[in-house]
Each structure stands twice: as C-alpha cells, then as structure tokens.
Design a protein around this motif. Structure first.
Motif, PDB file in Angstrom:
ATOM      1  N   LYS A 175     -12.876  11.264  -8.969  1.00 36.09           N
ATOM      2  CA  LYS A 175     -13.207  11.777 -10.321  1.00 36.09           C
ATOM      3  C   LYS A 175     -12.550  10.901 -11.421  1.00 36.09           C
ATOM      4  O   LYS A 175     -13.296  10.652 -12.365  1.00 36.09           O
ATOM      5  N   THR A 176     -11.346  10.441 -10.978  1.00 37.08           N
ATOM      6  CA  THR A 176     -10.742   9.552 -12.007  1.00 37.08           C
ATOM      7  C   THR A 176     -11.661   8.121 -12.363  1.00 37.08           C
ATOM      8  O   THR A 176     -11.544   7.594 -13.102  1.00 37.08           O
ATOM      9  N   ILE A 177     -12.276   7.710 -11.157  1.00 35.74           N
ATOM     10  CA  ILE A 177     -12.969   6.599 -11.172  1.00 35.74           C
ATOM     11  C   ILE A 177     -14.075   6.800 -12.013  1.00 35.74           C
ATOM     12  O   ILE A 177     -14.561   5.998 -12.915  1.00 35.74           O
ATOM     13  N   PHE A 178     -15.061   8.087 -11.687  1.00 35.19           N
ATOM     14  CA  PHE A 178     -16.078   8.222 -12.490  1.00 35.19           C
ATOM     15  C   PHE A 178     -15.864   8.254 -14.219  1.00 35.19           C
ATOM     16  O   PHE A 178     -16.791   8.003 -14.800  1.00 35.19           O
ATOM     17  N   SER A 179     -14.723   8.920 -14.232  1.00 30.26           N
ATOM     18  CA  SER A 179     -14.142   9.193 -15.631  1.00 30.26           C
ATOM     19  C   SER A 179     -13.217   7.927 -16.184  1.00 30.26           C
ATOM     20  O   SER A 179     -12.684   8.058 -17.198  1.00 30.26           O
ATOM     21  N   LEU A 180     -13.550   6.663 -15.728  1.00 27.98           N
ATOM     22  CA  LEU A 180     -12.860   5.475 -16.288  1.00 27.98           C
ATOM     23  C   LEU A 180     -11.357   5.711 -16.493  1.00 27.98           C
ATOM     24  O   LEU A 180     -10.635   5.136 -17.335  1.00 27.98           O
ATOM     25  N   GLY A 181     -10.738   6.461 -15.408  1.00 25.53           N
ATOM     26  CA  GLY A 181      -9.406   6.620 -15.356  1.00 25.53           C
ATOM     27  C   GLY A 181      -8.772   7.805 -16.180  1.00 25.53           C
ATOM     28  O   GLY A 181      -7.651   8.132 -15.832  1.00 25.53           O
ATOM     29  N   ALA A 182      -9.635   8.610 -16.820  1.00 29.05           N
ATOM     30  CA  ALA A 182      -9.183   9.905 -17.510  1.00 29.05           C
ATOM     31  C   ALA A 182      -8.832  10.907 -16.137  1.00 29.05           C
ATOM     32  O   ALA A 182      -9.555  10.984 -15.097  1.00 29.05           O
ATOM     33  N   GLY A 183      -7.743  11.438 -16.251  1.00 28.54           N
ATOM     34  CA  GLY A 183      -7.312  12.273 -15.213  1.00 28.54           C
ATOM     35  C   GLY A 183      -6.449  11.673 -14.306  1.00 28.54           C
ATOM     36  O   GLY A 183      -5.916  12.268 -13.405  1.00 28.54           O
ATOM     37  N   SER A 184      -6.167  10.427 -14.422  1.00 24.71           N
ATOM     38  CA  SER A 184      -5.104   9.642 -13.552  1.00 24.71           C
ATOM     39  C   SER A 184      -3.682  10.015 -13.744  1.00 24.71           C
ATOM     40  O   SER A 184      -2.773   9.849 -12.720  1.00 24.71           O
ATOM     41  N   LYS A 185      -3.372  10.763 -14.820  1.00 26.99           N
ATOM     42  CA  LYS A 185      -1.759  11.058 -14.797  1.00 26.99           C
ATOM     43  C   LYS A 185      -1.398  11.863 -13.745  1.00 26.99           C
ATOM     44  O   LYS A 185      -0.407  11.932 -13.135  1.00 26.99           O
ATOM     45  N   GLU A 186      -2.118  12.949 -13.429  1.00 28.86           N
ATOM     46  CA  GLU A 186      -1.911  13.646 -12.082  1.00 28.86           C
ATOM     47  C   GLU A 186      -1.598  13.058 -10.875  1.00 28.86           C
ATOM     48  O   GLU A 186      -0.711  13.231 -10.184  1.00 28.86           O
ATOM     49  N   LEU A 187      -2.640  12.203 -10.708  1.00 30.79           N
ATOM     50  CA  LEU A 187      -2.311  10.910  -9.683  1.00 30.79           C
ATOM     51  C   LEU A 187      -1.195  10.257  -9.520  1.00 30.79           C
ATOM     52  O   LEU A 187      -0.497  10.164  -8.521  1.00 30.79           O
ATOM     53  N   ILE A 188      -0.943   9.657 -10.747  1.00 29.81           N
ATOM     54  CA  ILE A 188       0.314   8.784 -10.631  1.00 29.81           C
ATOM     55  C   ILE A 188       1.528   9.838 -10.639  1.00 29.81           C
ATOM     56  O   ILE A 188       2.532   9.405  -9.954  1.00 29.81           O
ATOM     57  N   GLU A 189       1.621  11.001 -11.206  1.00 31.99           N
ATOM     58  CA  GLU A 189       2.738  11.937 -11.236  1.00 31.99           C
ATOM     59  C   GLU A 189       2.956  12.216  -9.883  1.00 31.99           C
ATOM     60  O   GLU A 189       4.110  12.319  -9.290  1.00 31.99           O
ATOM     61  N   PHE A 190       1.918  12.574  -8.960  1.00 32.83           N
ATOM     62  CA  PHE A 190       2.021  12.800  -7.561  1.00 32.83           C
ATOM     63  C   PHE A 190       2.418  11.820  -6.830  1.00 32.83           C
ATOM     64  O   PHE A 190       3.321  11.951  -5.912  1.00 32.83           O
ATOM     65  N   ALA A 191       1.923  10.511  -7.129  1.00 28.94           N
ATOM     66  CA  ALA A 191       2.476   9.591  -6.520  1.00 28.94           C
ATOM     67  C   ALA A 191       4.038   9.036  -6.515  1.00 28.94           C
ATOM     68  O   ALA A 191       4.890   8.639  -5.626  1.00 28.94           O
ATOM     69  N   ASN A 192       4.211   9.313  -7.863  1.00 28.79           N
ATOM     70  CA  ASN A 192       5.847   9.176  -8.253  1.00 28.79           C
ATOM     71  C   ASN A 192       6.607  10.462  -7.517  1.00 28.79           C
ATOM     72  O   ASN A 192       7.850  10.098  -7.221  1.00 28.79           O
ATOM     73  N   VAL A 225       1.007  -1.200   0.081  1.00 27.81           N
ATOM     74  CA  VAL A 225      -0.103   0.000   0.046  1.00 27.81           C
ATOM     75  C   VAL A 225       0.952   1.184   0.019  1.00 27.81           C
ATOM     76  O   VAL A 225       1.709   1.387   0.782  1.00 27.81           O
ATOM     77  N   GLN A 226       0.645   2.156  -1.031  1.00 31.27           N
ATOM     78  CA  GLN A 226       1.370   3.433  -0.871  1.00 31.27           C
ATOM     79  C   GLN A 226       0.343   4.503  -0.731  1.00 31.27           C
ATOM     80  O   GLN A 226      -0.496   4.964  -1.633  1.00 31.27           O
ATOM     81  N   LEU A 227       0.258   4.928   0.657  1.00 31.24           N
ATOM     82  CA  LEU A 227      -0.508   6.072   0.932  1.00 31.24           C
ATOM     83  C   LEU A 227      -0.093   7.351   0.143  1.00 31.24           C
ATOM     84  O   LEU A 227       1.068   7.808  -0.128  1.00 31.24           O
ATOM     85  N   LEU A 228      -1.163   7.962  -0.200  1.00 32.01           N
ATOM     86  CA  LEU A 228      -1.091   9.205  -0.900  1.00 32.01           C
ATOM     87  C   LEU A 228      -1.875  10.480  -0.097  1.00 32.01           C
ATOM     88  O   LEU A 228      -3.005  10.122   0.407  1.00 32.01           O
ATOM     89  N   ASP A 229      -1.073  11.334  -0.103  1.00 29.26           N
ATOM     90  CA  ASP A 229      -1.714  12.653   0.541  1.00 29.26           C
ATOM     91  C   ASP A 229      -2.407  13.332  -0.754  1.00 29.26           C
ATOM     92  O   ASP A 229      -2.190  14.701  -0.791  1.00 29.26           O
ATOM     93  N   TYR A 230      -3.474  12.917  -1.243  1.00 28.67           N
ATOM     94  CA  TYR A 230      -4.269  13.191  -2.441  1.00 28.67           C
ATOM     95  C   TYR A 230      -5.518  13.409  -2.208  1.00 28.67           C
ATOM     96  O   TYR A 230      -6.363  12.381  -1.638  1.00 28.67           O
ATOM     97  N   PRO A 231      -6.055  14.648  -2.673  1.00 32.57           N
ATOM     98  CA  PRO A 231      -7.512  14.848  -2.440  1.00 32.57           C
ATOM     99  C   PRO A 231      -8.582  13.505  -2.705  1.00 32.57           C
ATOM    100  O   PRO A 231      -8.509  13.049  -3.964  1.00 32.57           O
ATOM    101  N   ILE A 232      -9.190  12.995  -1.881  1.00 35.81           N
ATOM    102  CA  ILE A 232     -10.253  11.927  -2.202  1.00 35.81           C
ATOM    103  C   ILE A 232     -11.156  12.186  -3.285  1.00 35.81           C
ATOM    104  O   ILE A 232     -11.543  11.486  -4.339  1.00 35.81           O
ATOM    105  N   GLU A 233     -11.852  13.609  -3.309  1.00 37.53           N
ATOM    106  CA  GLU A 233     -12.566  13.695  -4.438  1.00 37.53           C
ATOM    107  C   GLU A 233     -12.006  13.786  -5.819  1.00 37.53           C
ATOM    108  O   GLU A 233     -12.566  13.368  -6.910  1.00 37.53           O
ATOM    109  N   LYS A 234     -10.779  13.960  -5.822  1.00 38.65           N
ATOM    110  CA  LYS A 234     -10.063  14.317  -7.357  1.00 38.65           C
ATOM    111  C   LYS A 234      -9.679  12.693  -7.503  1.00 38.65           C
ATOM    112  O   LYS A 234      -9.827  12.442  -8.841  1.00 38.65           O
ATOM    113  N   ALA A 235      -9.465  11.998  -6.610  1.00 37.96           N
ATOM    114  CA  ALA A 235      -9.120  10.485  -7.061  1.00 37.96           C
ATOM    115  C   ALA A 235     -10.512  10.027  -7.552  1.00 37.96           C
ATOM    116  O   ALA A 235     -10.593   9.122  -8.415  1.00 37.96           O
TER     117      ALA A 235
END
Length: 116
Positions: free
Chosen positions: A96-113, A84-94
């Motif tokens: 949104k990537t689920i609702f949009s079938l992964g669109a917008g995940s680039k920001e989440l992945i860049e944040f995690a990296n 488990v890699q915990l992220l201090d990333y907004p739940i609402e933004k994450a």
C-alpha cells in the motif's frame, strides 16, 4: 462484477496485466514475495522498501524494489545479508505504501526501528 469487468474493464489498456500481476503478488497461495525488507544499496543510510524474492545458501538475498505507484515496475538486486533488514511486516501493508507513493511509510519505518 464479472459482467462489468468483461464489458468495460478489459477494454482499459494494461488492465489485464495489472490484474494478473496483483493476483500473483497478493492473492495466490504461492506468494511471489516472501518477506518485506528495508535495503541499503548505496553504502550509506539510504533505505529502500523491498520485497524478498529469494534467499541464497550463503545468506545473501534477491530482492525486488518496486517503483511507485506501479509495483509491477522496479529493479531486482542481489544483496549481501548485511545490506538487508528483514521485517516481519505485512506484505499487503508495505505494498500500500508503494501504491500511495510512500504515504503511510511512517508505520513501516517505526516498525523497522522498533525491531532493531
């Protein structure tokens, strides 16, 4: 809005369930999801967006991995902390990537990296 909701929207199948679940996930004072995480389930580098629902005394986690685009469906996993890699990333933004079938995940992945 109340009038429209009562006369039209409540007649749509599953509207009430989706509304109540969305309020529980995103709008209540006691949040169902505690934190966003990326998890590894398969013993390789495949990562899944997950939401931490519980942390255990031994450091392990219970996470919910939603299924897009309906975040009310998904799977519950109990994982060791090293998966488990915990992220201090907004739940609402994450979410949104689920609702949009992964669109917008680039920001989440860049944040995690960036946070590694």
């Amino acid at each position: 809005f109340d009038y429209t909701e009562q006369t039209l929207l409540t007649r749509i199948p599953l509207y009430k369930i989706i509304k109540e679940t969305t309020i529980q996930i995103m709008g209540s004072n006691k949040r169902l999801f505690k934190q966003v995480a990326l998890v590894k389930l398969f013993g390789n580098d495949t990562m899944l967006t997950a939401f931490v629902t519980d942390k255990h005394g031994d450091g392990s986690f219970t996470v919910f991995v939603p299924s897009g685009p309906a975040p009310t469906a998904g799977f519950i996993y109990h994982l060791k902390k090293e998966n488990v890699q915990l992220l201090d990333y907004p739940i609402e933004k994450a979410m949104k990537t689920i609702f949009s079938l992964g669109a917008g995940s680039k920001e989440l992945i860049e944040f995690a990296n960036y946070k590694k």
